[in-house]
Design an enzyme around this catalytic site. Structure first.
Site, PDB file in Angstrom:
ATOM      1  CG  HIS A 209      -0.245   0.335   2.497  1.00 28.56           C
ATOM      2  ND1 HIS A 209       0.483  -0.594   3.168  1.00 28.56           N
ATOM      3  CD2 HIS A 209      -0.135   1.484   3.212  1.00 28.56           C
ATOM      4  CE1 HIS A 209       1.004  -0.049   4.252  1.00 28.56           C
ATOM      5  NE2 HIS A 209       0.645   1.216   4.310  1.00 28.56           N
TER       6      HIS A 209
HETATM    7  C1  UD1 Z   1      -1.983   5.340   6.427  1.00 30.55           C
HETATM    8  C2  UD1 Z   1      -0.664   5.729   7.068  1.00 30.55           C
HETATM    9  C3  UD1 Z   1       0.364   4.613   6.836  1.00 30.55           C
HETATM   10  C4  UD1 Z   1      -0.170   3.282   7.308  1.00 30.55           C
HETATM   11  C5  UD1 Z   1      -1.488   3.009   6.590  1.00 30.55           C
HETATM   12  C6  UD1 Z   1      -2.085   1.687   6.977  1.00 30.55           C
HETATM   13  C7  UD1 Z   1      -0.216   8.155   7.041  1.00 30.55           C
HETATM   14  C8  UD1 Z   1       0.646   9.191   6.448  1.00 30.55           C
HETATM   15  N1  UD1 Z   1      -0.113   6.936   6.470  1.00 30.55           N
HETATM   16  O1  UD1 Z   1      -1.779   5.291   5.020  1.00 30.55           O
HETATM   17  O2  UD1 Z   1       1.522   4.909   7.582  1.00 30.55           O
HETATM   18  O3  UD1 Z   1       0.765   2.257   6.989  1.00 30.55           O
HETATM   19  O4  UD1 Z   1      -2.392   4.076   6.922  1.00 30.55           O
HETATM   20  O5  UD1 Z   1      -3.283   1.474   6.357  1.00 30.55           O
HETATM   21  O6  UD1 Z   1      -0.942   8.432   7.976  1.00 30.55           O
HETATM   22  N2  UD1 Z   1      -9.342   4.862   2.631  1.00 30.55           N
HETATM   23  C9  UD1 Z   1     -10.546   4.211   2.622  1.00 30.55           C
HETATM   24  N3  UD1 Z   1     -11.068   3.790   3.804  1.00 30.55           N
HETATM   25  C10 UD1 Z   1     -10.439   4.009   4.987  1.00 30.55           C
HETATM   26  C11 UD1 Z   1      -9.209   4.680   4.976  1.00 30.55           C
HETATM   27  C12 UD1 Z   1      -8.661   5.086   3.807  1.00 30.55           C
HETATM   28  O7  UD1 Z   1     -11.132   3.998   1.579  1.00 30.55           O
HETATM   29  O8  UD1 Z   1     -10.988   3.586   6.036  1.00 30.55           O
HETATM   30  C13 UD1 Z   1      -8.761   5.294   1.346  1.00 30.55           C
HETATM   31  C14 UD1 Z   1      -8.997   6.739   1.059  1.00 30.55           C
HETATM   32  O9  UD1 Z   1      -9.386   6.852  -0.260  1.00 30.55           O
HETATM   33  C15 UD1 Z   1      -7.641   7.393   1.265  1.00 30.55           C
HETATM   34  C16 UD1 Z   1      -6.674   6.253   1.006  1.00 30.55           C
HETATM   35  O10 UD1 Z   1      -7.373   5.075   1.374  1.00 30.55           O
HETATM   36  O11 UD1 Z   1      -7.430   8.462   0.411  1.00 30.55           O
HETATM   37  C17 UD1 Z   1      -5.433   6.388   1.844  1.00 30.55           C
HETATM   38  O12 UD1 Z   1      -5.778   6.534   3.230  1.00 30.55           O
HETATM   39  P1  UD1 Z   1      -4.866   7.428   4.218  1.00 30.55           P
HETATM   40  O13 UD1 Z   1      -5.334   7.314   5.609  1.00 30.55           O
HETATM   41  O14 UD1 Z   1      -4.701   8.763   3.640  1.00 30.55           O
HETATM   42  O15 UD1 Z   1      -3.444   6.774   4.109  1.00 30.55           O
HETATM   43  P2  UD1 Z   1      -3.002   5.263   4.018  1.00 30.55           P
HETATM   44  O16 UD1 Z   1      -2.445   5.031   2.658  1.00 30.55           O
HETATM   45  O17 UD1 Z   1      -4.071   4.330   4.510  1.00 30.55           O
END
Ligand code: UD1
Length: 367
Positions: A209
């Site tokens: 991811h």
């Molecule tokens: C975040 C953390 C990363 C961790 C990861 C585990 C930061 C900078 N990064 O990255 O260190 O390893 O979580 O998962 O905080 N989304 C959903 N549903 C959710 C959450 C996210 O659909 O419940 C989607 C959204 O479209 C979002 C994307 O996933 O834009 C990324 O989510 P985000 O929390 O921004 O960062 P992660 O890549 O999950």
């Protein structure tokens, strides 16, 4: 009469939930501590958040800030604004943050500006790669934390090099491993193998991811290509993170069962633990999974150029293979043929890190 010590801890994203559990449990043993859990809502999907509260028996959050997704600036700023309001209404004596996600730095910054001491669990880890958002979060959180609770010796060395006085740094072990060890028996009752139609020891597990692996279509395709080669002889179970799922879809990449891929939605903690435990190999770009593999004694190939968790490599269970297909192929072959180096378990990864942390916090901040 002993004064109440009011502690607020922060959990926001999936990797935080398994780190908060042991701490909540350990703090509950101190009658003088009032512990309130704040969920920032950075992760909000049922299978990125709710399943973890169920599987880990976490206390219901006292507040959920419901910030949701956004770019880094928006998400961080929104968490800060909402958490600041909470601290205005109901201040705390101490704020505990864990890991390196946006929720970690956002809440640490709010607390520090309000003059509330900050304790950082999993402090001191460094990849020395500032293109990773987590590295920026780690550096900044440590710089404004009052007490730094470290999971492995490299963290102590890094903080010392950065000039943090020794009396603020404590090597306490790994809270995530506390959760793993206390959940292992329960995970063995998981039905995930039957659900997926696979047998123990007859598959590998993949997670991907990191933006550096999935945001660039060429890099992602190359990785999927080499994973596909491995999947031809060993089925690969691949619970797909929402970020990765969106990228695969937009690139029209399909991971088919006939090609050896078993794709699932993100799994709950216990199902995923059961899957890892029965795997012959794990291929990942996660931080935490590298650590879990060491304790489960499953060879792990980390699809990154660096790791902030070097003890996983020196323990012999983790091979840092980067993104070079040749290297990945070779390392997978070695791991699957059982060619092994000497193995060990990192010091203090013994299931008691949460207790050590609670003891340190109460000693320092309780009266
Ligand atoms: C975040 C953390 C990363 C961790 C990861 C585990 C930061 C900078 N990064 O990255 O260190 O390893 O979580 O998962 O905080 N989304 C959903 N549903 C959710 C959450 C996210 O659909 O419940 C989607 C959204 O479209 C979002 C994307 O996933 O834009 C990324 O989510 P985000 O929390 O921004 O960062 P992660 O890549 O999950």
């Amino acid at each position: 009469m002993t004064k109440q010590l009011s502690i607020v801890s922060i959990a926001g994203a999936r990797p935080n939930f398994m780190k908060i559990g042991p701490l909540a449990k350990a703090l509950a043993h101190y009658p003088s501590v009032e512990h309130r859990l704040v969920h920032t809502g950075q992760h909000y999907d049922q299978n990125m958040s709710d399943l973890f509260f169920r599987d880990l028996g976490l206390p219901k959050p006292w507040r959920n800030l419901e910030v949701g997704s956004g770019n880094h600036a928006t998400q961080t700023a929104e968490i800060m604004t909402r958490f600041d309001r909470v601290m205005e209404e109901a201040p705390a004596d101490l704020v505990v943050v864990v890991g390196d996600v946006n929720s970690t730095i956002a809440c640490a910054l709010v607390a520090a500006k309000r003059g509330i001491p900050v304790a950082h669990v999993e402090a001191g880890l460094r990849s020395y790669d500032r293109s990773m958002p987590e590295e920026i979060n780690r550096l900044l959180t440590d710089a404004i934390s009052d007490v730094l609770l470290v999971s492995e010796p490299s963290g102590v060395d890094n903080l010392r090099r950065e000039g943090v006085p020794d009396d603020r740094v404590h090597l306490v072990g790994n809270v995530m491993i506390d959760t793993l060890l206390s959940s292992r028996e329960k995970a063995r009752t998981s039905m995930i193998h039957a659900t997926l139609g696979i047998a123990h020891g007859a598959y590998g597990v993949v997670t991907l991811h990191r933006p550096s692996n999935v945001d660039d279509p060429a890099v992602m395709r190359e990785l999927v290509g080499v994973l596909g080669e491995i999947a031809r002889s060993l089925p690969l179970v691949f619970p797909v993170h929402p970020r990765t799922s969106a990228r695969l879809k937009s690139q029209g990449v399909e991971l088919r069962r006939e090609a050896g891929f078993l794709v699932t939605d993100p799994l709950g903690y216990l199902d995923f633990l059961a899957l890892m435990e029965g795997a012959r190999i794990i291929l990942t770009d996660s931080g935490g999974i590298q650590e879990e593999a060491c304790i489960l004694e499953v060879p792990c190939l980390t699809l990154r150029e660096n790791t902030e968790r070097p003890v996983t490599v020196s323990s012999g269970w983790n091979d840092l293979v980067g993104r070079d297909p040749e290297k990945i192929r070779g390392a997978a072959k070695r791991a699957l043929s059982g060619q092994t180096s000497a193995k060990s378990r990192p010091a203090l990864w013994d299931g008691r890190a949460g207790e050590r942390i609670a003891e340190i916090l109460v000693r320092r901040y309780g009266s």
